[in-house]
Design a protein around this motif. Structure first.
Motif, PDB file in Angstrom:
ATOM      1  N   UNK A 163       0.619  -1.293  -0.192  1.00  0.00           N
ATOM      2  CA  UNK A 163      -0.016   0.367  -0.072  1.00  0.00           C
ATOM      3  C   UNK A 163       1.077   1.153  -0.427  1.00  0.00           C
ATOM      4  N   UNK A 164       1.997   0.860   0.651  1.00  0.00           N
ATOM      5  CA  UNK A 164       2.500   2.270   0.991  1.00  0.00           C
ATOM      6  C   UNK A 164       3.506   2.609  -0.335  1.00  0.00           C
ATOM      7  N   UNK A 165       3.927   2.028  -1.090  1.00  0.00           N
ATOM      8  CA  UNK A 165       4.654   2.105  -2.659  1.00  0.00           C
ATOM      9  C   UNK A 165       3.522   2.389  -3.950  1.00  0.00           C
ATOM     10  N   UNK A 166       1.851   1.448  -3.083  1.00  0.00           N
ATOM     11  CA  UNK A 166       0.755   2.464  -4.234  1.00  0.00           C
ATOM     12  C   UNK A 166       1.109   3.590  -4.157  1.00  0.00           C
ATOM     13  N   UNK A 167       0.981   4.217  -2.626  1.00  0.00           N
ATOM     14  CA  UNK A 167       0.757   5.907  -2.467  1.00  0.00           C
ATOM     15  C   UNK A 167       2.105   6.568  -2.519  1.00  0.00           C
ATOM     16  N   UNK A 168       3.012   5.737  -2.991  1.00  0.00           N
ATOM     17  CA  UNK A 168       4.487   6.152  -3.195  1.00  0.00           C
ATOM     18  C   UNK A 168       3.943   6.909  -4.488  1.00  0.00           C
ATOM     19  N   UNK A 169       4.268   5.872  -5.533  1.00  0.00           N
ATOM     20  CA  UNK A 169       3.767   6.204  -6.834  1.00  0.00           C
ATOM     21  C   UNK A 169       2.786   7.078  -7.106  1.00  0.00           C
ATOM     22  N   UNK A 170       1.311   7.082  -7.031  1.00  0.00           N
ATOM     23  CA  UNK A 170       0.412   7.679  -6.526  1.00  0.00           C
ATOM     24  C   UNK A 170       1.115   9.517  -6.860  1.00  0.00           C
ATOM     25  N   UNK A 171       1.698   9.376  -5.472  1.00  0.00           N
ATOM     26  CA  UNK A 171       2.096  10.869  -5.585  1.00  0.00           C
ATOM     27  C   UNK A 171       3.306  11.339  -6.480  1.00  0.00           C
ATOM     28  N   UNK A 172       4.157   9.926  -6.570  1.00  0.00           N
ATOM     29  CA  UNK A 172       5.238  11.350  -7.407  1.00  0.00           C
ATOM     30  C   UNK A 172       4.465  11.667  -8.257  1.00  0.00           C
ATOM     31  N   UNK A 180       6.659  19.730 -10.448  1.00  0.00           N
ATOM     32  CA  UNK A 180       7.892  19.616  -9.213  1.00  0.00           C
ATOM     33  C   UNK A 180       9.118  18.554  -9.901  1.00  0.00           C
ATOM     34  N   UNK A 181      10.331  19.021  -9.969  1.00  0.00           N
ATOM     35  CA  UNK A 181      11.422  18.208 -10.222  1.00  0.00           C
ATOM     36  C   UNK A 181      11.812  16.773  -9.082  1.00  0.00           C
ATOM     37  N   UNK A 182      11.752  16.224  -9.852  1.00  0.00           N
ATOM     38  CA  UNK A 182      12.235  15.267  -8.648  1.00  0.00           C
ATOM     39  C   UNK A 182      12.327  14.355  -7.694  1.00  0.00           C
ATOM     40  N   UNK A 183      13.705  15.633  -7.853  1.00  0.00           N
ATOM     41  CA  UNK A 183      14.721  15.754  -6.019  1.00  0.00           C
ATOM     42  C   UNK A 183      13.626  16.129  -5.595  1.00  0.00           C
ATOM     43  N   UNK A 184      12.764  17.215  -5.473  1.00  0.00           N
ATOM     44  CA  UNK A 184      11.591  17.358  -4.668  1.00  0.00           C
ATOM     45  C   UNK A 184      10.368  17.299  -4.852  1.00  0.00           C
ATOM     46  N   UNK A 185      10.462  15.488  -5.131  1.00  0.00           N
ATOM     47  CA  UNK A 185       9.017  15.467  -4.810  1.00  0.00           C
ATOM     48  C   UNK A 185       9.933  14.085  -3.926  1.00  0.00           C
ATOM     49  N   UNK A 279      -2.052  18.114   0.663  1.00  0.00           N
ATOM     50  CA  UNK A 279      -2.693  19.135   0.392  1.00  0.00           C
ATOM     51  C   UNK A 279      -2.601  18.598  -1.019  1.00  0.00           C
ATOM     52  N   UNK A 280      -1.457  18.560  -1.657  1.00  0.00           N
ATOM     53  CA  UNK A 280      -1.191  17.769  -3.559  1.00  0.00           C
ATOM     54  C   UNK A 280      -2.238  17.386  -3.945  1.00  0.00           C
ATOM     55  N   UNK A 281      -2.935  16.239  -3.148  1.00  0.00           N
ATOM     56  CA  UNK A 281      -3.424  14.989  -3.520  1.00  0.00           C
ATOM     57  C   UNK A 281      -4.656  15.755  -3.039  1.00  0.00           C
ATOM     58  N   UNK A 282      -5.041  16.504  -2.322  1.00  0.00           N
ATOM     59  CA  UNK A 282      -7.012  17.148  -1.326  1.00  0.00           C
ATOM     60  C   UNK A 282      -7.003  17.441  -2.806  1.00  0.00           C
ATOM     61  N   UNK A 283      -6.019  18.773  -3.589  1.00  0.00           N
ATOM     62  CA  UNK A 283      -6.599  19.303  -4.910  1.00  0.00           C
ATOM     63  C   UNK A 283      -7.168  19.118  -6.269  1.00  0.00           C
ATOM     64  N   UNK A 284      -5.696  17.886  -6.239  1.00  0.00           N
ATOM     65  CA  UNK A 284      -6.322  16.962  -7.818  1.00  0.00           C
ATOM     66  C   UNK A 284      -6.877  16.482  -7.900  1.00  0.00           C
ATOM     67  N   UNK A 285      -8.770  16.063  -7.344  1.00  0.00           N
ATOM     68  CA  UNK A 285      -9.678  15.832  -8.156  1.00  0.00           C
ATOM     69  C   UNK A 285     -10.226  16.827  -8.542  1.00  0.00           C
ATOM     70  N   UNK A 286      -9.526  17.867  -8.189  1.00  0.00           N
ATOM     71  CA  UNK A 286     -10.340  19.231  -8.542  1.00  0.00           C
ATOM     72  C   UNK A 286     -10.094  19.685  -9.730  1.00  0.00           C
ATOM     73  N   UNK A 287      -8.739  19.125 -10.773  1.00  0.00           N
ATOM     74  CA  UNK A 287      -8.094  19.573 -11.505  1.00  0.00           C
ATOM     75  C   UNK A 287      -8.332  18.824 -12.978  1.00  0.00           C
ATOM     76  N   UNK A 288      -6.212  18.277 -13.679  1.00  0.00           N
ATOM     77  CA  UNK A 288      -7.010  18.188 -14.402  1.00  0.00           C
ATOM     78  C   UNK A 288      -7.441  16.132 -14.647  1.00  0.00           C
ATOM     79  N   UNK A 289      -7.707  15.785 -15.649  1.00  0.00           N
ATOM     80  CA  UNK A 289      -8.286  14.209 -15.777  1.00  0.00           C
ATOM     81  C   UNK A 289      -7.570  13.833 -15.417  1.00  0.00           C
ATOM     82  N   UNK A 290      -6.366  13.442 -16.087  1.00  0.00           N
ATOM     83  CA  UNK A 290      -5.195  13.198 -15.263  1.00  0.00           C
ATOM     84  C   UNK A 290      -4.713  13.165 -13.923  1.00  0.00           C
ATOM     85  N   UNK A 291      -4.759  13.981 -13.438  1.00  0.00           N
ATOM     86  CA  UNK A 291      -4.707  14.637 -11.474  1.00  0.00           C
ATOM     87  C   UNK A 291      -5.967  13.945 -11.651  1.00  0.00           C
ATOM     88  N   UNK A 292      -7.409  13.913 -11.527  1.00  0.00           N
ATOM     89  CA  UNK A 292      -8.134  13.271 -10.989  1.00  0.00           C
ATOM     90  C   UNK A 292      -8.169  11.450 -10.638  1.00  0.00           C
TER      91      UNK A 292
END
Length: 634
Positions: A163-172, A180-185, A279-292
């Motif tokens: 589950x944590x790996x899935x969460x990591x992949x989603x957030x990245x 955002x760049x990979x290092x910051x992410x 916060x990033x996860x919370x706003x994503x459903x309201x943005x682009x189709x790919x983000x939601x």
């Protein structure tokens, strides 16, 4: 559905539902089908058809509040515009987090961040006071974890790593979509996960929280302040409600006693990462189709859904969740008939009468406790169908069509949160519904001592004018009595007729009741399903309600002309018919206070003598249970 007559004696659930289960297919965007889920899907399709006509302008909204919903729905459904805007509408919210300098800076901004819906390691909110339900009180709860429950953080939990790996992949992926760049992410995400882990050891698991009266721990301002040297909890509370409170309800004192270990200058970097990721996860459903779509990956892994909802469904669900009571009133007025309302209200009255008769003739309660139980029952409130009027909050949701979907949603969030804090110290409105009329469910509110049956559940297989009376008692009748039984389950029994937490039991009666509740725990504890073993303590309150509900509904059914107990028990099994993903079943075993539905269908009938005579169940049959092991409380 056809019934397998040969199988009833061994497995009532499969006898009634087995043929359907063989061929039923779970929708790709859902984790389950059947029963509650199918009714919810049907209502969703029905309402989407209605509202599509309003979106197209071929029909008009029935009132101005539904008109605001349609405006919001139109914004949610305009994916061309959402894709064009990208993450632009979210930048201001994300920058508010990224610009936080230190713990002091966060503390200064905390009231505004709270009102704007930003996450925090603790959450203030206003609710009815459990010991004075006429008035609202300020409460504070623990921070929300990434994994579903603290048990997932224990060493060697088999599901947590994946589950944590899935969460990591989603957030990245979301970080990348946001630019955002990979290092910051990578760095921010690891900080967030570290902070998340730091909260888990001090939070209760779902089983402990299932005893919700244990979450009532009142403290004064000085005691609240003493919890932390790093965060001024009293100043934050005062900023939210307008003055320093003299009473605050703390859900989990142990967590707050360790708050300085969780939140301090040394952990601020990790906390800031956690805040940014949430916060990033919370706003994503309201943005682009790919983000939601991306933002659903983790929850789909938890539930077992194979794919995200399509654009049309996701837009409807997002909009209808925001305007839930508006949509519910529309559904109730259009689709819930007066004949059904009157019929169900008559059924409720019948179930209350049965319960009262049972209490009057109870052989283990003392006269003192029995009298108080009847007083509580006599004061039980009943709401059927839909509320008389729209809650005032929804009248304040005015859509600005020139603004983005997220901007409108953020403004509505602030309106709702400020409305909640404005209630502090005021008289409780006990007429407000906690569920929309279009929701396929029912509930008992212990603080109001009220049972509520939204219009959506009042249809087949739970209820139907074309079903037999016995089948209706096995469906909605048992649901009605289930909700009444919550007034007398291991939690509800701690509240009086006005919904105040108060011990109205003699010591001997309470001890006997606790013994019966322990019997119910033992009856279910360790039962095996394909997803694992049942935790009897986690599901005890709902099982007590199921037992009381089925038993009282059976008594009511037996008193009707042409009673047919075969139809009664068959419909009881039918209402629990469900086909779910394995992932969802595992999740519910860990966190849900309800037993698996096939066990709800099978175990409670085995406690009732009439089930054995109705189907001639004998020793050696799979549904047989020795009389001394049968549990009957109410």
């Amino acid at each position: 559905m056809t019934v397998n007559e040969q199988l009833i004696k061994d497995d009532l659930y499969m006898a009634v539902n087995g043929d359907w289960l063989k061929t039923a297919k779970i929708p790709a965007d859902r984790p389950t089908t059947g029963g509650f889920a199918t009714l919810a899907d049907n209502i969703e399709h029905q309402l989407m058809d209605d509202f599509s006509a309003m979106l197209a302008g071929t029909t008009r909204p029935t009132d101005k509040y539904l008109g605001e919903f349609i405006k919001y729905y139109r914004l949610a459904a305009d994916f061309a515009h959402r894709n064009k805007e990208g993450f632009g509408p979210a930048l201001e919210l994300l920058e508010r987090v990224s610009h936080l300098r230190d713990l002091t800076d966060w503390q200064r901004q905390l009231p505004a961040l709270t009102k704007d819906g930003f996450p925090a390691p603790f959450q203030f909110f206003v609710e009815p006071d459990m010991k004075d339900t006429q008035h609202y009180v300020l409460s504070v709860d623990v921070g929300s974890l990434i994994l579903p429950d603290t048990t997932y953080y224990q060493e060697n939990n088999p599901q947590a790593p994946a589950l944590l790996e899935t969460y990591r992949a989603m957030m990245l992926k979301l970080f990348k979509l946001a630019g955002y760049d990979d290092d910051f992410a990578q760095e921010t995400l690891e900080q967030a996960l570290a902070f998340d882990r730091s909260m888990a050891p001090y939070e209760k698991d779902s089983t402990a929280r299932a005893d919700y009266t244990s979450l009532y721990n009142p403290v004064n301002a000085a005691e609240l302040s003493a919890f932390s040297d790093q965060v001024d909890l009293v100043a934050d509370a005062a900023a939210l409600i307008g003055k320093a409170p003299d009473k605050i309800i703390v859900s989990e004192p142990r967590y707050f006693e360790h708050l300085d270990k969780i939140v301090n200058p040394q952990t601020f970097t990790n906390f800031k990462g956690w805040l940014f990721v949430k916060t990033l996860l919370r706003v994503s459903p309201y943005l682009t189709d790919e983000a939601r779509i991306t933002a659903t990956i983790y929850n789909r892994a938890l539930s077992g859904s194979k794919q995200a909802a399509n654009q049309q469904k996701s837009a409807y669900r997002l909009a209808s969740n925001q305007f839930s009571q508006v949509v519910g009133l529309y559904y109730g007025h259009k689709y819930f008939g007066e004949q059904a309302k009157a019929d169900v209200e008559q059924m409720v009255a019948k179930m209350v009468a049965v319960y009262k008769h049972r209490l009057e003739n109870n052989d283990w309660l003392s006269a003192t406790t029995r009298e108080q139980a009847i007083v509580k029952l006599n004061n039980l409130g009943v709401q059927v169908g839909y509320p008389d009027k729209l809650a005032p909050l929804y009248k304040r949701f005015v859509v600005h069509e020139g603004e983005s979907l997220l901007t409108n949603a953020s403004r509505f969030t602030r309106i709702a949160i400020e409305d909640n804090f404005s209630r502090w110290g005021k008289q409780v409105d006990r007429t407000e519904w906690e569920m929309a009329a279009s929701t396929v469910n029912a509930y008992y509110n212990p603080s109001f001592n009220i049972i509520v049956f939204p219009a959506a559940i009042l249809q087949a297989p739970f209820y139907g004018l074309n079903q037999s009376v016995s089948a209706n008692y096995g469906g909605i009748g048992a649901v009605i009595a289930h909700e009444i039984s919550h007034a007398f389950d291991n939690n509800g029994a701690k509240f009086d007729e006005w919904g105040n937490m108060k011990n109205w039991w003699t010591d001997a009666d309470k001890q006997h009741f606790d013994t019966l509740a322990q019997d119910m725990i033992r009856e279910f504890d360790g039962l095996t399903t394909r997803a694992g073993k049942v935790n009897g303590k986690l599901v005890v309150s709902e099982n007590i309600a199921d037992a009381g509900g089925l038993s009282c509904a059976l008594e009511a059914a037996k008193e009707t002309p042409d009673a047919n107990l075969r139809e009664f028990f068959i419909n009881w099994a039918r209402i629990w018919c469900v086909k779910s993903s394995l992932e969802r079943e595992k999740l519910l075993l860990a966190i849900d206070v309800h037993a698996p539905q096939e066990l709800r269908a099978n175990i409670q009938p085995r406690n009732l003598a009439d089930f054995y005579t109705t189907f001639n169940v004998q020793p050696g049959d799979g549904m047989y249970m020795e009389p001394e092991n049968r549990v009957n409380i109410w």
